[in-house]
Design a protein around this motif. Sequence first.
Motif, short mmCIF file in Angstrom:
data_model
loop_
_atom_site.label_atom_id
_atom_site.label_comp_id
_atom_site.label_asym_id
_atom_site.label_seq_id
_atom_site.Cartn_x
_atom_site.Cartn_y
_atom_site.Cartn_z
N ILE A 548 -1.75 3.62 13.91
CA ILE A 548 -0.38 3.12 14.06
C ILE A 548 0.20 2.71 12.71
O ILE A 548 1.39 2.95 12.44
N ASN A 549 -0.61 2.12 11.85
CA ASN A 549 -0.12 1.77 10.51
C ASN A 549 0.36 3.00 9.76
O ASN A 549 1.37 2.95 9.05
N ALA A 550 -0.38 4.10 9.89
CA ALA A 550 0.02 5.33 9.20
C ALA A 550 1.38 5.82 9.72
O ALA A 550 2.24 6.25 8.95
N VAL A 551 1.57 5.75 11.04
CA VAL A 551 2.83 6.19 11.64
C VAL A 551 3.98 5.27 11.22
O VAL A 551 5.05 5.74 10.80
N LEU A 552 3.77 3.96 11.32
CA LEU A 552 4.84 3.02 11.00
C LEU A 552 5.17 3.00 9.51
O LEU A 552 6.32 2.80 9.13
N ASP A 569 -5.07 10.46 5.43
CA ASP A 569 -6.39 10.74 5.99
C ASP A 569 -6.96 9.40 6.47
O ASP A 569 -7.24 8.51 5.69
N LEU A 570 -7.11 9.26 7.79
CA LEU A 570 -7.54 7.98 8.36
C LEU A 570 -8.96 7.61 7.98
O LEU A 570 -9.38 6.46 8.18
N LYS A 571 -9.72 8.56 7.43
CA LYS A 571 -11.07 8.25 6.99
C LYS A 571 -11.10 7.61 5.60
O LYS A 571 -12.14 7.16 5.14
N LYS A 572 -9.95 7.60 4.94
CA LYS A 572 -9.86 7.07 3.58
C LYS A 572 -8.97 5.83 3.56
O LYS A 572 -8.27 5.53 4.51
N ARG A 573 -9.04 5.13 2.44
CA ARG A 573 -8.18 3.95 2.26
C ARG A 573 -6.72 4.40 2.21
O ARG A 573 -6.40 5.48 1.73
N PRO A 574 -5.80 3.57 2.73
CA PRO A 574 -4.38 3.96 2.70
C PRO A 574 -3.83 4.02 1.28
O PRO A 574 -4.32 3.34 0.38
N ILE A 575 -2.81 4.83 1.12
CA ILE A 575 -2.07 4.88 -0.14
C ILE A 575 -0.88 3.94 0.02
O ILE A 575 -0.09 4.07 0.96
N PHE A 576 -0.74 3.00 -0.91
CA PHE A 576 0.33 2.01 -0.79
C PHE A 576 1.58 2.49 -1.52
O PHE A 576 1.51 3.16 -2.55
N TYR A 577 2.73 2.09 -0.97
CA TYR A 577 4.03 2.39 -1.56
C TYR A 577 4.79 1.09 -1.77
O TYR A 577 4.54 0.09 -1.07
N LYS A 578 5.72 1.12 -2.71
CA LYS A 578 6.57 -0.04 -2.93
C LYS A 578 7.31 -0.37 -1.64
O LYS A 578 7.88 0.51 -0.99
N GLY A 579 7.31 -1.65 -1.26
CA GLY A 579 7.96 -2.08 -0.04
C GLY A 579 7.04 -2.19 1.16
O GLY A 579 7.44 -2.72 2.20
N ASP A 633 -4.89 -4.25 3.27
CA ASP A 633 -4.62 -3.15 4.20
C ASP A 633 -3.15 -3.18 4.57
O ASP A 633 -2.46 -4.19 4.38
N LEU A 634 -2.67 -2.07 5.12
CA LEU A 634 -1.33 -2.06 5.69
C LEU A 634 -1.27 -3.06 6.85
O LEU A 634 -2.27 -3.27 7.55
N ALA A 635 -0.11 -3.67 7.04
CA ALA A 635 0.00 -4.75 8.04
C ALA A 635 1.15 -4.54 9.02
O ALA A 635 1.57 -5.47 9.69
N TYR A 636 1.66 -3.30 9.13
CA TYR A 636 2.68 -3.05 10.15
C TYR A 636 2.09 -3.27 11.54
O TYR A 636 2.75 -3.77 12.44
N ALA A 637 0.82 -2.90 11.69
CA ALA A 637 0.08 -3.15 12.93
C ALA A 637 -1.18 -3.94 12.58
O ALA A 637 -1.83 -3.68 11.56
N LEU A 638 -1.52 -4.92 13.43
CA LEU A 638 -2.70 -5.76 13.20
C LEU A 638 -3.44 -5.94 14.52
O LEU A 638 -2.85 -5.80 15.60
N THR A 639 -4.72 -6.26 14.44
CA THR A 639 -5.44 -6.64 15.66
C THR A 639 -5.01 -8.05 16.06
O THR A 639 -4.54 -8.83 15.22
#
Length: 711
Positions: A548-552, A569-579, A633-639
Amino acid sequence: MSNLIKNNGVHLDSVSGIVACLFHCSPTFSAGKLEDGTRFAGRIMMEVGDEVKLWGEWVDDGKWGKQFRAQSFEFSMPLDKNGLAAYLAKSKCFSDIGPVRARIIADAFGNKFQEALDGDLQHMADVIKVPLAVIENLKKEWNDRRAFNLASTWLSIFGLTPHQIKKLIDTYQNNVIAVVKKNPYIIEREVDGYGFKKVDEIAMKMGISKTNPNRIECGLRYCLAQEMDEGHTWTHRKLLTTRCSKLLEIESEHVTSVLNGQEMTIMLVEDENRIAIAHVFKHEELLCKRFKRARDPNPHRKRLIANTAGLTNDQILAIDAFIKNTIITITGGAGTGKTYVIKTICHMCSDAGLLTVLCAPTGKAARRMQESTDHPAMTIHRLLGWNGSVFHAEYPLTADVLVIDECSMVDTALFAKLMEVIDLNQTVVVIVGDHHQLPPIGPGNVLRDIITENRTVPVVVLNQIVRQAGLLKENSVAVLNGQVAKSQPCNGFGPWYRIGRFNSIESLASFVEQLYQSKLHEEFGLNLLHDVQLLTPTRKGVLGVNAINAVLQRIIQKKLYGVNVAPLDLKKRPIFYKGDKVIQRKNDYKLSIMNGEIGKVVQILDDGAEMHVEFDKHVVIMLRSEGHLDRVDLAYALTVHQTQGSEFPVAILIMHNSHAFQHHRNMLYTGVTRASRSVIIVGDDYAIDNCARKVVVDRRRTWLPILFERP
């Protein structure tokens, strides 16, 4: 290691002593035979079978004559062919040497690699079929960090990454090989990021026996740590032995023999051996001793005047208990007025001239506490003067009254440290929390143990929902009775939505995308970064945090900044963008950011090697080279668990039958109580209702219930 080592007739106390001297005071000593006539000063033979070369310079001493002043040392060992190939290929220092060239170099020169570098470089270039400049650069880079490269080459045998190797060398310096050879399992205790399985992999490649006592001891610690990760503070002896022997693939008798010699607390309770790491038991033992003083008279009771105007009957009972006792616990669901009781206590103490200190386990919880009471509040760690490695709070803590909020999140170790610095002859302790929420991430369950397992600490349960609580709070508390209310008609954006028509995962995922793509901002005017938080029970799968973080991220980056995000690639660490909205996943006291803090990426430099993140109006510089980016980590979605102690204007909670194994009432209740304005529960009706009905009794094994029963 030998206690006495001879170097061509010169007696040296120990290699460790020489190492200390080499790095701190450069002593003089009589030189041995020189290898090249200028620098090398003999060999020291070590018990582990390696030679150590000492390097330095000649000096003239008026008393002793010509002496050799040691400046550094290095291990002299044959280079492993596979280790050399792996290191040359992976290290960024050798930019012209890829995997193919590295393999050719290792096969052609092997343990003669150093001699080749010191010899005819053109011959070496011809063999490898590269320009001479490549070999000249290789020689320069290798010799500039010769000792580091030698150690790295040896460590590369074990399949370690350059980052993992650097951690070891940073920790042990030139002594790294001796440490690893003597007892690789010590790494698990002393080097961050090295767990049992990685260290055991190294040890097995070194040929260490499966029944080696160091291995069994490390395995026992690992199994106990797993028990603690599950929230337990003790385990059964038989269970621990079985678990460890299975992990190590050895007979249980070997585990038993080592277990008998460990510094662990072993208590015989109800004819069963209950085992814990000693300091874990001591934490709960300290808590029990302090809690048994709870009914001591409040030392400030004569100065306190109760003001109960506007309070419910339950809240009046809480104020009465506070005036009478030294330690009390106040609990209750959402909307029952726990915060208002705290505010009342603050006003009473202020009128009496008492110093009241408020604290909570997280920065967000402390800020909420401060905003709702108009009284300064801080994190427990800050109150205790934690600097990342030690607490600096002095006994006794300066406070007449200490209020601890969100105690359902506080684990045993932190609770014990806080109670340790309190003088109960001076300080009254008010423990506040909602034990219906999820238990702490760390071991123990102090709040629930106090409420359900003891008759020592006075407990006041607030059951009455205050009149101004509103529909959101009422519906949240109804979850505790197994009921999830339907959506109710309202003008504008309402406080409670239940949308349970999505039986398929794909249709639910599509609806969530639609919410963010064209509903939340366009129809309801919500800020997608600051107003909305999506919650889900799990990290994996289409409806998990990672996917969901990847989608959002893709949707929000395009909507807010016009950026097209590359497929992730969900098997790898996310790539961060400004914002991007991000969350810190581990306490970092050097950067002053705590686990669970949410921030926003404000700048990215050097192709992602440096990232600036704003946490609560404070910008932190995070470097990939320091491992900082591995902790966000990305935080658009969290547990749901990740958001304990936090509150958001709008919480979107996913409840689908595909997550049924993780569903239970306390998880759903914790999720809906994260919202301050509105909750949107989306999923399928069966999963939503079943989650509310499913009561999971918390079965954490803790010492407190046992200790409470003892005189």
